[in-house]
Scaffold this active site. Structure first.
Site, PDB file in Angstrom:
ATOM      1  N   ASN A  47     -10.239  -0.587  -0.095  1.00  0.00           N
ATOM      2  CA  ASN A  47      -8.788  -0.453   0.060  1.00  0.00           C
ATOM      3  C   ASN A  47      -8.109  -1.213  -1.073  1.00  0.00           C
ATOM      4  O   ASN A  47      -8.074  -2.435  -1.060  1.00  0.00           O
ATOM      5  CB  ASN A  47      -8.401  -1.015   1.433  1.00  0.00           C
TER       6      ASN A  47
ATOM      7  N   CYS B 246       0.822  -1.227   0.000  1.00  0.00           N
ATOM      8  CA  CYS B 246       0.000   0.000   0.000  1.00  0.00           C
ATOM      9  C   CYS B 246       0.848   1.266   0.000  1.00  0.00           C
ATOM     10  O   CYS B 246       0.318   2.361  -0.198  1.00  0.00           O
ATOM     11  CB  CYS B 246      -0.938   0.003   1.197  1.00  0.00           C
TER      12      CYS B 246
ATOM     13  N   HIS C 132      -3.280   6.867   2.157  1.00  0.00           N
ATOM     14  CA  HIS C 132      -3.696   5.550   1.666  1.00  0.00           C
ATOM     15  C   HIS C 132      -5.078   5.262   2.238  1.00  0.00           C
ATOM     16  O   HIS C 132      -5.325   5.487   3.438  1.00  0.00           O
ATOM     17  CB  HIS C 132      -2.671   4.504   2.107  1.00  0.00           C
TER      18      HIS C 132
HETATM   19  O1  UT7 Z   1      -3.981  -1.425   3.631  1.00  0.00           O
HETATM   20  C1  UT7 Z   1      -3.026  -2.122   4.346  1.00  0.00           C
HETATM   21  C2  UT7 Z   1      -3.026  -1.712   5.743  1.00  0.00           C
HETATM   22  N1  UT7 Z   1      -4.182  -2.249   6.403  1.00  0.00           N
HETATM   23  C3  UT7 Z   1      -4.803  -1.543   7.305  1.00  0.00           C
HETATM   24  O2  UT7 Z   1      -4.433  -0.413   7.543  1.00  0.00           O
HETATM   25  C4  UT7 Z   1      -5.926  -2.194   8.087  1.00  0.00           C
HETATM   26  C5  UT7 Z   1      -5.854  -1.770   9.528  1.00  0.00           C
HETATM   27  N2  UT7 Z   1      -6.853  -2.437  10.361  1.00  0.00           N
HETATM   28  C6  UT7 Z   1      -8.159  -2.095  10.283  1.00  0.00           C
HETATM   29  O3  UT7 Z   1      -8.552  -1.290   9.452  1.00  0.00           O
HETATM   30  C7  UT7 Z   1      -9.096  -2.708  11.299  1.00  0.00           C
HETATM   31  O4  UT7 Z   1      -8.347  -3.428  12.247  1.00  0.00           O
HETATM   32  C8  UT7 Z   1     -10.182  -3.647  10.669  1.00  0.00           C
HETATM   33  C9  UT7 Z   1     -11.161  -2.809   9.875  1.00  0.00           C
HETATM   34  C10 UT7 Z   1      -9.539  -4.675   9.779  1.00  0.00           C
HETATM   35  C11 UT7 Z   1     -10.965  -4.332  11.790  1.00  0.00           C
HETATM   36  O5  UT7 Z   1     -11.553  -3.350  12.628  1.00  0.00           O
HETATM   37  P1  UT7 Z   1     -11.309  -3.405  14.207  1.00  0.00           P
HETATM   38  O6  UT7 Z   1     -12.052  -2.283  14.780  1.00  0.00           O
HETATM   39  O7  UT7 Z   1      -9.834  -3.445  14.466  1.00  0.00           O
HETATM   40  O8  UT7 Z   1     -12.009  -4.755  14.588  1.00  0.00           O
HETATM   41  P2  UT7 Z   1     -11.461  -5.906  15.567  1.00  0.00           P
HETATM   42  O9  UT7 Z   1     -10.641  -6.864  14.801  1.00  0.00           O
HETATM   43  O10 UT7 Z   1     -10.856  -5.261  16.768  1.00  0.00           O
HETATM   44  O11 UT7 Z   1     -12.815  -6.614  15.982  1.00  0.00           O
HETATM   45  C12 UT7 Z   1     -13.794  -5.903  16.766  1.00  0.00           C
HETATM   46  C13 UT7 Z   1     -15.046  -6.759  16.868  1.00  0.00           C
HETATM   47  C14 UT7 Z   1     -14.769  -8.188  17.334  1.00  0.00           C
HETATM   48  O12 UT7 Z   1     -15.871  -8.584  18.130  1.00  0.00           O
HETATM   49  P3  UT7 Z   1     -15.782  -8.553  19.735  1.00  0.00           P
HETATM   50  O13 UT7 Z   1     -14.582  -9.387  20.096  1.00  0.00           O
HETATM   51  O14 UT7 Z   1     -15.598  -7.103  20.099  1.00  0.00           O
HETATM   52  O15 UT7 Z   1     -17.088  -9.119  20.146  1.00  0.00           O
HETATM   53  C15 UT7 Z   1     -14.755  -8.986  16.075  1.00  0.00           C
HETATM   54  O16 UT7 Z   1     -15.134 -10.310  16.254  1.00  0.00           O
HETATM   55  O17 UT7 Z   1     -15.654  -6.875  15.575  1.00  0.00           O
HETATM   56  C16 UT7 Z   1     -15.802  -8.264  15.252  1.00  0.00           C
HETATM   57  N3  UT7 Z   1     -15.571  -8.410  13.821  1.00  0.00           N
HETATM   58  C17 UT7 Z   1     -16.542  -8.270  12.912  1.00  0.00           C
HETATM   59  N4  UT7 Z   1     -17.862  -8.037  13.020  1.00  0.00           N
HETATM   60  C18 UT7 Z   1     -18.561  -7.925  11.878  1.00  0.00           C
HETATM   61  C19 UT7 Z   1     -14.382  -8.632  13.190  1.00  0.00           C
HETATM   62  N5  UT7 Z   1     -14.587  -8.656  11.858  1.00  0.00           N
HETATM   63  C20 UT7 Z   1     -15.897  -8.437  11.663  1.00  0.00           C
HETATM   64  C21 UT7 Z   1     -16.695  -8.336  10.509  1.00  0.00           C
HETATM   65  N6  UT7 Z   1     -18.017  -8.074  10.664  1.00  0.00           N
HETATM   66  N7  UT7 Z   1     -16.174  -8.456   9.266  1.00  0.00           N
END
Ligand code: UT7
Length: 331
Positions: A287, A122, A256
């Site tokens: 993305n 990226c 990005h």
């Molecule tokens: O481009 C290359 C660089 N990449 C990036 O910059 C990506 C950086 N990371 C992110 O953008 C975020 O970490 C994500 C968008 C990928 C994920 O968001 P998050 O706020 O970090 O979610 P999380 O992994 O901390 O999960 C939070 C909650 C969890 O549930 P509990 O444990 O709070 O009950 C997950 O199980 O959201 C749940 N969850 C989902 N729920 C619905 C995880 N994935 C999903 C999903 N749909 N797809």
């Protein structure tokens, strides 16, 4: 024997002469995405800002997208493809190990100039732009084409709820050439290979093929998020410092398109004036890694939200982990 080796003579300054993009035809909205993964439109929009993303249709490939964006960029620069002294392609989704996509693209554009691919995920477009600026200023090439292109839909497990909703396809391209006044600031770039597992291919190709599988991208989203909203916000400040500018000097901010919440974190840190236009193309395009910065730049310019001659801060970051950013005058 001690000899006097002639040094290359170049141009005092370089600038971005043009930018263009190619938007793939298939629209995947969050409703369709939620047929592949257990998620919801509300969750995806709140956590990332994505409403829909573009994936390639049957006729579209990494090659075809790169060529379409490149041809437009060359035309907009007002030069012939044969005048390109170098072609740099950034991609992690061109699945031919060799030859490079850049060499093919150079031939299709009618140049025998230098051609090479880079793998900086990226951050790839900003890596390429940094190299292009150096090539033009050193005189190694008069005009350089930089392309960021990805077909991440082919490199993503659409049933993986940690990545599927995020990644998308597309291409962006820019032509860099000599200038009377400086139009590209110093590149600020680096890497943290200690976090290489944060975003990486699940298995080697040979191993996957032997098992009749396809390798995919796996991501520890939380780690990347933490790094991006912490370290990258500092790097963004360094980009301004390197160019001798302050947030007040900016008109446009093009990060990005990783996640709107990361963009928000950077904005809070930089304290940009309200009038600064901020790229948010992640909403429609998702993305798309190396393509995201040039696609966003082209969208802002073609929709009139940003104007030629304005000052923009670019920053890319991703798998490696790697990052790169610079200030540019918009073409
Ligand atoms: O481009 C290359 C660089 N990449 C990036 O910059 C990506 C950086 N990371 C992110 O953008 C975020 O970490 C994500 C968008 C990928 C994920 O968001 P998050 O706020 O970090 O979610 P999380 O992994 O901390 O999960 C939070 C909650 C969890 O549930 P509990 O444990 O709070 O009950 C997950 O199980 O959201 C749940 N969850 C989902 N729920 C619905 C995880 N994935 C999903 C999903 N749909 N797809």
């Amino acid at each position: 024997m001690s000899v006097s080796i002639k040094a290359s003579t170049g141009n005092p300054f370089a600038r971005v002469l043009s930018v263009a993009s190619y938007v793939p035809s298939r629209v995947i909205d969050n409703a369709e995405m939620c047929t592949y993964i257990d998620s919801s439109d509300e969750w995806i929009q709140q956590r990332t800002g994505i409403a829909e993303r573009r994936w390639v249709g049957e006729e579209e490939t990494v090659e075809s997208m790169a060529l379409a964006a490149a041809q437009r960029a060359v035309e907009r620069a007002g030069i012939e493809g044969s005048e390109l002294g170098a072609v740099i392609v950034s991609t992690v989704t061109y699945f031919h190990q060799t030859p490079s996509l850049a060499a093919k693209l150079a031939h299709q554009l009618g140049t025998n100039g230098a051609a090479f691919d880079i793998s900086a995920a990226c951050a790839g477009f900003c890596y390429g732009l940094g190299q292009a600026e150096s090539l033009v200023r050193s005189g190694a090439a008069r005009y350089v084409l930089v392309v960021g292109v990805e077909e991440l839909s082919r490199f993503t497990d659409i049933h993986d709820r940690t990545t599927a909703f995020l990644f998308a396809d597309g291409a962006g391209a820019a032509v860099v050439g000599p200038s009377e006044i400086n139009g590209i600031g110093p590149v600020v770039w680096g890497s943290d290979g200690g976090q290489s597992q944060a975003i990486s291919q699940t298995t080697e190709w040979s191993e996957a093929v032997a098992n009749g599988q396809t390798p995919y991208l796996a991501m520890d989203g939380r780690s990347v998020f933490k790094w991006a909203s912490g370290f990258i916000t500092d790097a963004t400040k360094q980009v301004l410092d390197a160019a001798g500018l302050t947030p007040d000097d900016l008109d446009v901010f093009i990060p990005h398109q990783a996640n709107n919440r990361i963009t928000d974190a950077i904005l809070r840190h930089l304290k940009l004036p309200e009038r600064v236009v901020v790229a948010r193309t992640i909403k429609q395009f998702g993305n798309n890694s190396a393509a995201s910065v040039p696609m966003a730049m082209d969208q802002l310019l073609t929709t009139g939200k940003a104007k030629s001659g304005q000052t923009a801060l670019l920053i890319g970051f991703g798998a490696g982990l790697v990052y790169a950013g610079q200030i540019v005058t918009l073409p």
